[in-house]
Design a protein around this motif. Structure first.
Motif, short mmCIF file in Angstrom:
data_model
loop_
_atom_site.label_atom_id
_atom_site.label_comp_id
_atom_site.label_asym_id
_atom_site.label_seq_id
_atom_site.Cartn_x
_atom_site.Cartn_y
_atom_site.Cartn_z
N ALA A 193 0.84 -1.21 0.00
CA ALA A 193 0.00 0.00 0.00
C ALA A 193 0.87 1.25 0.00
CB ALA A 193 -0.93 -0.01 1.22
N LEU A 194 1.99 1.21 0.72
CA LEU A 194 2.91 2.35 0.71
C LEU A 194 3.50 2.54 -0.68
CD1 LEU A 194 5.53 3.31 3.40
CD2 LEU A 194 6.17 3.27 1.01
N GLN A 195 3.89 1.44 -1.31
CA GLN A 195 4.50 1.50 -2.65
C GLN A 195 3.56 2.19 -3.64
OE1 GLN A 195 7.60 0.64 -3.19
NE2 GLN A 195 7.65 0.94 -5.41
N LEU A 196 2.28 1.89 -3.52
CA LEU A 196 1.30 2.49 -4.44
C LEU A 196 1.15 4.00 -4.22
CD1 LEU A 196 -1.46 -0.29 -4.53
CD2 LEU A 196 0.16 0.29 -6.35
N HIS A 197 1.64 4.50 -3.10
CA HIS A 197 1.60 5.95 -2.84
C HIS A 197 2.80 6.67 -3.47
CE1 HIS A 197 -1.40 5.03 0.27
NE2 HIS A 197 -1.54 6.32 0.52
N GLY B 51 4.13 8.10 0.02
CA GLY B 51 4.10 7.05 1.03
C GLY B 51 5.20 7.16 2.06
N TYR B 52 6.26 7.88 1.69
CA TYR B 52 7.41 8.02 2.60
C TYR B 52 7.30 9.29 3.43
CZ TYR B 52 12.14 6.72 4.01
OH TYR B 52 13.23 6.31 4.73
N MET B 53 6.24 10.03 3.23
CA MET B 53 6.04 11.31 3.94
C MET B 53 5.11 11.11 5.13
SD MET B 53 7.90 13.32 2.26
CE MET B 53 8.93 12.66 0.94
N ASN B 54 5.55 11.62 6.26
CA ASN B 54 4.77 11.41 7.48
C ASN B 54 3.39 12.04 7.43
OD1 ASN B 54 6.40 9.71 9.01
ND2 ASN B 54 7.73 11.42 9.61
N GLU B 55 3.19 12.99 6.51
CA GLU B 55 1.87 13.62 6.47
C GLU B 55 0.80 12.68 5.90
OE1 GLU B 55 1.62 16.74 3.09
OE2 GLU B 55 3.75 16.48 3.51
N TYR B 56 1.23 11.60 5.25
CA TYR B 56 0.27 10.62 4.74
C TYR B 56 0.11 9.49 5.77
CZ TYR B 56 0.23 13.01 0.32
OH TYR B 56 0.06 13.98 -0.63
N PRO B 57 -1.13 9.11 6.09
CA PRO B 57 -1.35 8.09 7.13
C PRO B 57 -0.62 6.78 6.86
CG PRO B 57 -3.44 9.10 6.46
CD PRO B 57 -2.39 9.63 5.54
N ILE B 58 -0.41 6.43 5.58
CA ILE B 58 0.21 5.14 5.27
C ILE B 58 1.63 5.05 5.83
CG2 ILE B 58 1.10 5.82 2.97
CD1 ILE B 58 -0.36 2.38 3.94
N ALA B 59 2.34 6.19 5.93
CA ALA B 59 3.71 6.16 6.45
C ALA B 59 3.70 5.67 7.90
CB ALA B 59 4.33 7.56 6.36
N ARG B 60 2.79 6.21 8.68
CA ARG B 60 2.70 5.80 10.09
C ARG B 60 2.26 4.33 10.20
NH1 ARG B 60 -1.17 8.23 14.90
NH2 ARG B 60 -0.80 6.47 16.27
#
Ligand SMILES: Cc1cc2nc3c(=O)[nH]c(=O)nc-3n(C[C@H](O)[C@H](O)[C@H](O)COP(=O)(O)OP(=O)(O)OC[C@H]3O[C@@H](n4cnc5c(N)ncnc54)[C@H](O)[C@@H]3O)c2cc1C
Length: 264
Positions: A221-225, A229-238
């Motif tokens: 799911a992170l990869q698809l971002h 996906g590597y930015m803390n502002e996106y929920p997937i990172a957390r």
């Protein structure tokens, strides 16, 4: 605990004993009608905030697991000290600490249940704890998938949405399939638990599969971002950071395989 007035922690793990819980070196020696507790613990959830700590200690060290008891220690007791609030890669909203016991005297009535039965009590509740972690893993995986669906339907590249690429749709289809199987398995595990039938090996298999599945799903799911996906502002990172420990605490994936393998 139930009314929220008291925060507790359970202190099993030590610097020299994690997976191998029988290797606990903290002792609770009898002195009159008191125990005198000496030792140190680490990686303890709620360690900084706990008012009451359930300490796994050896009341009869030469008896190994059969000489282990659960002793309650109130946070203000002399000789008890909290160490560092450990700096974790994820789960930042939870505190995880070192705890020190320097000849902490508590009355013998602070023994939870019967003396020397601590290991049995811990083992008897492990299936429920492990199923609980499996449920959290399933829910975490579902949320990560939902985030990926929403993000890829919104994000555009090469003149279409990222969702429109066959790779994205096939990846999401695979994740959706894992989630469907996972929810059915959670229902099965819950039914077994409610009926008092969930075995240690079954609960270990549930923890193993669901936490490993969560790892696969949050990573995909992170990869698809993309970079987002590597930015803390996106929920997937957390979600990705927080998921990693699920394969470690409550018994590592390797220990889960050990428990399952013993029943083959
Ligand atoms: C965020 C967090 C919260 C935690 N909360 C608590 C808590 O509240 N209370 C508490 O008591 N503990 C807590 N723990 C501790 C946790 O339960 C242990 O970290 C875990 O059980 C692993 O023990 P260990 O760290 O000593 O690793 P080790 O046992 O040293 O393991 C190191 C590696 O060796 C492998 N290994 C070990 N034994 C075997 C074997 N027999 N066969 C194959 N491989 C093996 C492990 O799988 C792992 O890969 C917490 C840990 C974390 C990270």
């Amino acid at each position: 605990m139930i009314s929220g007035e008291l925060i507790t922690a359970i202190a099993m793990t030590e610097p020299g004993a994690g997976s191998d819980l029988q290797g606990v070196r903290t002792t609770a020696k009898k002195d009159g009608n008191h125990y005198v507790i000496s030792g140190s613990k680490t990686y303890i959830t709620n360690g900084q905030n706990a008012d009451l700590i359930i300490v796994v200690a050896k009341t009869e060290p030469d008896k190994g697991a059969k000489g282990t008891s659960l002793i309650l220690v109130e946070a203000g007791t002399e000789g008890f000290a909290r160490g560092r609030n450990l700096d974790k890669i994820g789960q930042h909203s939870a505190d995880t600490s070192e705890l020190f016991f320097n000849e902490v005297r508590v009355p013998m009535t602070n023994c939870l249940g019967e003396e020397n039965k601590g290991f049995i009590y811990l083992m008897s509740q492990l299936p429920q704890e492990r199923l609980g972690i499996a449920i959290g893993a399933q829910a975490g995986a579902q949320r990560a998938y939902d985030e990926a669906v929403a993000f890829t339907k919104d994000r555009k590249a090469f003149g279409k949405t990222v969702f429109d690429f066959q790779n994205t749709r096939f990846t999401l289809a695979s994740l959706k399939t894992e989630l469907q199987v996972g929810w059915a398995h959670i229902d099965w595990g819950l039914k077994r638990l409610m009926e008092g039938k969930l075995t240690a090996a079954e609960a270990s298999a549930a923890k193993l599969w669901h936490t490993e599945m969560q790892g696969r799903v949050v990573d995909a799911a992170l990869q698809l971002h993309g970079g987002a996906g590597y930015m803390n502002e996106y929920p997937i990172a957390r979600m990705w950071r927080d998921a990693r420990v699920q394969r470690i605490y409550g018994g590592t994936s390797e220990i889960m395989r050990e428990v399952i393998a013993r029943t083959i």
